[in-house]
Motif scaffolding. Structure first.
Motif, PDB file in Angstrom:
ATOM      1  N   CYS A 442      39.059  27.048  48.089  1.00  0.00           N
ATOM      2  CA  CYS A 442      38.923  28.489  47.839  1.00  0.00           C
ATOM      3  C   CYS A 442      39.692  29.260  48.909  1.00  0.00           C
ATOM      4  O   CYS A 442      39.432  29.083  50.113  1.00  0.00           O
ATOM      5  CB  CYS A 442      37.447  28.889  47.876  1.00  0.00           C
ATOM      6  N   PRO A 443      40.629  30.137  48.532  1.00  0.00           N
ATOM      7  CA  PRO A 443      41.329  30.960  49.525  1.00  0.00           C
ATOM      8  C   PRO A 443      40.335  31.865  50.257  1.00  0.00           C
ATOM      9  O   PRO A 443      39.348  32.317  49.668  1.00  0.00           O
ATOM     10  CB  PRO A 443      42.295  31.793  48.678  1.00  0.00           C
ATOM     11  N   VAL A 444      40.609  32.123  51.524  1.00  0.00           N
ATOM     12  CA  VAL A 444      39.709  32.938  52.345  1.00  0.00           C
ATOM     13  C   VAL A 444      40.464  34.152  52.868  1.00  0.00           C
ATOM     14  O   VAL A 444      41.561  34.030  53.424  1.00  0.00           O
ATOM     15  CB  VAL A 444      39.133  32.130  53.522  1.00  0.00           C
ATOM     16  N   ILE A 445      39.854  35.327  52.674  1.00  0.00           N
ATOM     17  CA  ILE A 445      40.348  36.574  53.260  1.00  0.00           C
ATOM     18  C   ILE A 445      39.311  37.011  54.291  1.00  0.00           C
ATOM     19  O   ILE A 445      38.130  37.190  53.955  1.00  0.00           O
ATOM     20  CB  ILE A 445      40.533  37.670  52.202  1.00  0.00           C
ATOM     21  N   ALA A 459      45.057  29.256  58.281  1.00  0.00           N
ATOM     22  CA  ALA A 459      44.803  28.918  56.871  1.00  0.00           C
ATOM     23  C   ALA A 459      44.082  30.024  56.107  1.00  0.00           C
ATOM     24  O   ALA A 459      43.575  29.787  55.015  1.00  0.00           O
ATOM     25  CB  ALA A 459      44.000  27.628  56.792  1.00  0.00           C
ATOM     26  N   ALA A 460      44.017  31.230  56.669  1.00  0.00           N
ATOM     27  CA  ALA A 460      43.341  32.344  56.001  1.00  0.00           C
ATOM     28  C   ALA A 460      44.260  33.560  55.972  1.00  0.00           C
ATOM     29  O   ALA A 460      45.241  33.637  56.722  1.00  0.00           O
ATOM     30  CB  ALA A 460      42.039  32.686  56.714  1.00  0.00           C
ATOM     31  N   ILE A 461      43.927  34.501  55.116  1.00  0.00           N
ATOM     32  CA  ILE A 461      44.610  35.793  55.087  1.00  0.00           C
ATOM     33  C   ILE A 461      43.773  36.756  55.929  1.00  0.00           C
ATOM     34  O   ILE A 461      42.597  36.984  55.627  1.00  0.00           O
ATOM     35  CB  ILE A 461      44.743  36.323  53.644  1.00  0.00           C
ATOM     36  N   TYR A 462      44.361  37.291  56.994  1.00  0.00           N
ATOM     37  CA  TYR A 462      43.625  38.155  57.910  1.00  0.00           C
ATOM     38  C   TYR A 462      43.892  39.631  57.638  1.00  0.00           C
ATOM     39  O   TYR A 462      45.026  40.024  57.322  1.00  0.00           O
ATOM     40  CB  TYR A 462      44.000  37.839  59.363  1.00  0.00           C
ATOM     41  N   VAL A 463      42.827  40.436  57.774  1.00  0.00           N
ATOM     42  CA  VAL A 463      42.945  41.889  57.657  1.00  0.00           C
ATOM     43  C   VAL A 463      42.121  42.531  58.766  1.00  0.00           C
ATOM     44  O   VAL A 463      41.223  41.901  59.339  1.00  0.00           O
ATOM     45  CB  VAL A 463      42.444  42.396  56.282  1.00  0.00           C
ATOM     46  N   GLU A 470      44.363  47.701  53.767  1.00  0.00           N
ATOM     47  CA  GLU A 470      44.916  46.388  54.103  1.00  0.00           C
ATOM     48  C   GLU A 470      44.196  45.294  53.313  1.00  0.00           C
ATOM     49  O   GLU A 470      44.820  44.363  52.810  1.00  0.00           O
ATOM     50  CB  GLU A 470      44.782  46.152  55.611  1.00  0.00           C
ATOM     51  N   LEU A 471      42.886  45.427  53.184  1.00  0.00           N
ATOM     52  CA  LEU A 471      42.129  44.439  52.419  1.00  0.00           C
ATOM     53  C   LEU A 471      42.481  44.534  50.934  1.00  0.00           C
ATOM     54  O   LEU A 471      42.585  43.506  50.244  1.00  0.00           O
ATOM     55  CB  LEU A 471      40.622  44.646  52.626  1.00  0.00           C
ATOM     56  N   ALA A 472      42.692  45.755  50.416  1.00  0.00           N
ATOM     57  CA  ALA A 472      43.079  45.920  49.012  1.00  0.00           C
ATOM     58  C   ALA A 472      44.401  45.208  48.733  1.00  0.00           C
ATOM     59  O   ALA A 472      44.573  44.557  47.694  1.00  0.00           O
ATOM     60  CB  ALA A 472      43.176  47.399  48.667  1.00  0.00           C
ATOM     61  N   ASP A 473      45.334  45.309  49.680  1.00  0.00           N
ATOM     62  CA  ASP A 473      46.610  44.597  49.529  1.00  0.00           C
ATOM     63  C   ASP A 473      46.382  43.087  49.495  1.00  0.00           C
ATOM     64  O   ASP A 473      47.009  42.373  48.701  1.00  0.00           O
ATOM     65  CB  ASP A 473      47.548  44.949  50.682  1.00  0.00           C
ATOM     66  N   ALA A 474      45.488  42.600  50.356  1.00  0.00           N
ATOM     67  CA  ALA A 474      45.207  41.158  50.407  1.00  0.00           C
ATOM     68  C   ALA A 474      44.566  40.685  49.105  1.00  0.00           C
ATOM     69  O   ALA A 474      44.855  39.578  48.627  1.00  0.00           O
ATOM     70  CB  ALA A 474      44.300  40.847  51.591  1.00  0.00           C
ATOM     71  N   LEU A 475      43.668  41.510  48.525  1.00  0.00           N
ATOM     72  CA  LEU A 475      43.045  41.144  47.253  1.00  0.00           C
ATOM     73  C   LEU A 475      44.089  41.033  46.145  1.00  0.00           C
ATOM     74  O   LEU A 475      43.952  40.224  45.219  1.00  0.00           O
ATOM     75  CB  LEU A 475      41.993  42.190  46.865  1.00  0.00           C
ATOM     76  N   GLY A 476      45.146  41.821  46.248  1.00  0.00           N
ATOM     77  CA  GLY A 476      46.229  41.726  45.284  1.00  0.00           C
ATOM     78  C   GLY A 476      47.107  40.516  45.546  1.00  0.00           C
ATOM     79  O   GLY A 476      47.498  39.794  44.615  1.00  0.00           O
TER      80      GLY A 476
END
Length: 647
Positions: A442-445, A459-463, A470-476
């Motif tokens: 499962c990808p992790v933000i 190994a994660a997308i950081y915001v 910034e989090l909205a961009d990561a969700l996209g």
């Protein structure tokens, strides 16, 4: 005599010894011990004194005194058994049973029996009882002893060292990250054999029952009786001769050395009310601990930050793991069944943990509301059984939010089917959900706060935890196949660095090292194996020569001399060494108060010897050595010195 004096004059009790005497086999005291007359005489003195006590307290005080002398008898019996004097040990136990048949005494005696060949000992005790005239108390005590032994689990055998573990977290926290950690550690200790050293205090039947763990039923914890609870814990530690105590959640005995495992420093870092009982207990546990362990480097740094008397170098880091048998990518069939069971129709984002300011769920909901395709997604929230906060509902118009309580197997499936785990926490002591989600593909933000970067790595997308855009961009971004594939692959690789077996080994090693703290090890540790069966003159001369050589060495303050005490009691060896050091002071004007450290080694288990040998630089060869002990612990492989040596 002392009682008569106390009746008429004020008495001062000095806890530090003012003088030592040498106890030997021909002394009057030794003769009394071998026959049990020392306890019998004390019992007679208690009976005489009872008539002088205030009637309101006479019975209570006398019963407590009898119980105390029963404990003295059991303790002396241990010492006699260490010297292979079965006859004296039997005499002590019988005299002790004449004093008290209380449950605490019976429990303490059972603890002794678990450490020896109990069958042979009980036969000898029964034969002795038939020959000696006891009293009603001794007959009652024997009956209770045999009844207790019949009820005792057959595998409840104490192995040195003995570590008492308080399972209080299973009562207070029920299902939480901390209880998950301890359950996994216990399971790993069962696998690797370390569990045989653990006695688990089961608070009101709340601990998970695992085959291979020794359990003691124990009262539920209540914050209104902290002092009483500490006394009960100390009593248990005393009864089982515990070398060490460790709690799953901020409890401590009074004097038994303890180990503190820091899962996080959230209350201190976030600024919660530290006057609450739970945090006062936590701080007491930290100060009481002999050794500190932390689940991450960040938590170790925070521990030292708020408790500067602890050095960062002394904190042992043991990182949490993940159970690959449970947390692994689920099949598409299992994911479909899971979604069907809970009515999940669309792709979903996942949130884990309670709805509080630290977990920062609101950041996700604000970001989610900005997605142009938000109506194509649902939201799954786990870890909280409460309804969604009305403030958060304002951001989910047109989307379904599922609030689920999931067991681990279903939690793993939920991770596997999610678009991403969104974990915008402001602070974590570790961040176990991140690791579990990655293990399930499962990808992790998440946010680079607290220990999270230690866990997630690259190994994660950081915001930023304050930036909803910034989090909205990561969700996209995480919806893009190439990004998802890359993040999932990195996560699956990352989790291979974490395992419960590795954590269990690190913690168990720390616990064993903690049992060696009384030896006061230093940079240079030397050991000798005197044969205490030799005449005192021979042993005394050689010990004096060894201690003099070390004391006059230029590095004496960095040296600990370890002296084994096989076939002699600890007390007798201590008195003997005191006389040797006194002779050095009187004859050589050699003051040992500044170094070296001299420590007696007594009753170590095999695993403790293995740990201790790794800290020993060399063995000093004596003319009269205990060859059996040297062979038993394989000390022949140590570097050996004669009296003239250099470090």
């Amino acid at each position: 005599m002392w009682k008569r004096i106390a009746v008429h004059y004020p008495v001062w009790f000095e806890t530090q010894p003012l003088a030592y005497y040498r106890r030997h086999s021909a002394s009057h005291t030794s003769t009394l011990i071998r026959s049990g007359a020392n306890i019998a005489n004390a019992l007679r003195a208690i009976e005489i004194s009872e008539s002088y006590l205030p009637k309101a307290f006479a019975t209570q005080l006398s019963n407590q005194a009898r119980k105390n002398y029963a404990f003295v008898a059991i303790s002396t019996a241990r010492r006699m058994l260490a010297m292979s004097d079965m006859e004296a040990a039997i005499a002590q136990i019988w005299s002790g049973l004449n004093c008290s048949d209380s449950p605490e005494v019976i429990s303490s005696l059972i603890s002794l029996l678990k450490s020896i060949d109990s069958e042979k000992f009980l036969v000898e005790l029964s034969n002795y009882a038939e020959q000696k005239q006891g009293n009603e108390t001794s007959q009652s005590a024997l009956t209770k002893l045999y009844q207790a032994l019949e009820e005792e689990p057959s595998d409840l055998k104490t192995t040195s060292p003995t570590i008492v573990f308080d399972g209080v977290a299973f009562q207070i926290l029920e299902k939480a990250g901390i209880t998950r950690v301890w359950t996994n550690l216990l399971e790993e200790w069962i696998k690797n054999g370390f569990a045989k050293y653990i006695i688990l205090l089961d608070r009101a039947g709340t601990a998970p029952h695992l085959s291979g763990i020794r359990y003691i039923n124990f009262p539920a914890y209540g914050y209104g009786n902290t002092e009483g609870d500490r006394e009960m814990l100390q009593q248990i530690c005393d009864q089982f001769g515990a070398d060490l105590f460790i709690s799953s959640y901020y409890t401590t005995p009074i004097s038994t050395p303890s180990v503190f495992l820091a899962h996080d420093m959230i209350p201190e870092a976030i600024g919660w009310n530290l006057n609450l009982s739970v945090w006062r207990n936590k701080h007491h546990s930290i100060r009481h601990a002999a050794i500190h362990i932390a689940v991450s480097e960040n938590t170790a740094q925070d521990l030292v930050k708020f408790f500067p008397h602890i050095s960062l170098e002394s904190v042992i880091v043991a990182k949490n793991g993940v159970d690959a048998q449970i947390f692994s990518p689920a099949s598409s069939e299992d994911i479909s069944s899971f979604k069907k069971k809970y009515g999940i129709i669309k792709p979903y984002f996942m949130l884990v943990g309670i709805d509080d300011n630290r977990k920062n769920r609101i950041l996700f909901f604000k970001a989610f509301s900005q997605l142009s395709n938000r109506e194509g997604f649902e939201i799954v929230c786990t870890g909280s059984d409460s309804l969604l906060n009305p403030e958060l509902r304002n951001y989910t118009s047109g989307s379904v939010v599922h609030i689920l309580e999931l067991e681990d197997e279903e939690l793993a499936t939920a991770y596997s089917g999610a678009v991403a785990l969104v974990y915008p926490s402001k602070y974590e002591g570790f961040g176990l959900p991140i690791l579990e989600a990655m293990a399930c593909g499962c990808p992790v933000i998440t946010c680079p706060n607290g220990s999270i970067p230690e866990v997630a790595g690259e190994a994660a997308i950081y915001v930023n935890h304050e930036n909803a855009d910034e989090l909205a961009d990561a969700l996209g971004e995480v919806q893009k196949p190439s990004i998802r594939k890359s993040v999932i692959a990195a996560g699956l690789k990352r989790v291979k660095q974490f395992s419960w077996s590795q954590m269990a080994n690190t913690v168990s090693s720390a616990l064993i090292d903690a049992t060696l703290l009384p030896l006061k090890l230093k940079d240079n540790n030397l050991i000798i194996f005197p044969d205490w069966l030799q005449p005192e003159e021979k042993i005394g001369w050689e010990l004096q020569a060894v201690i003099k050589a070390i004391a006059t060495h230029s590095e004496n303050r960095s040296i600990t001399l370890l002296v084994t005490t096989s076939n002699i009691s600890y007390d007798d060896a201590e008195l003997f060494l005191s006389s040797v050091t006194m002779n050095l002071l009187m004859e050589e004007d050699l003051d040992l108060s500044q170094g070296p450290e001299i420590s007696l080694v007594s009753e170590l288990g095999e695993i403790q010897w293995q740990a201790l040998l790794s800290h020993i630089q060399a063995r000093i060869i004596l003319s009269y050595e205990d060859k059996d002990v040297i062979a038993q612990i394989r000390a022949e492989n140590l570097t050996s010195y004669n009296l003239e040596f250099s470090l």
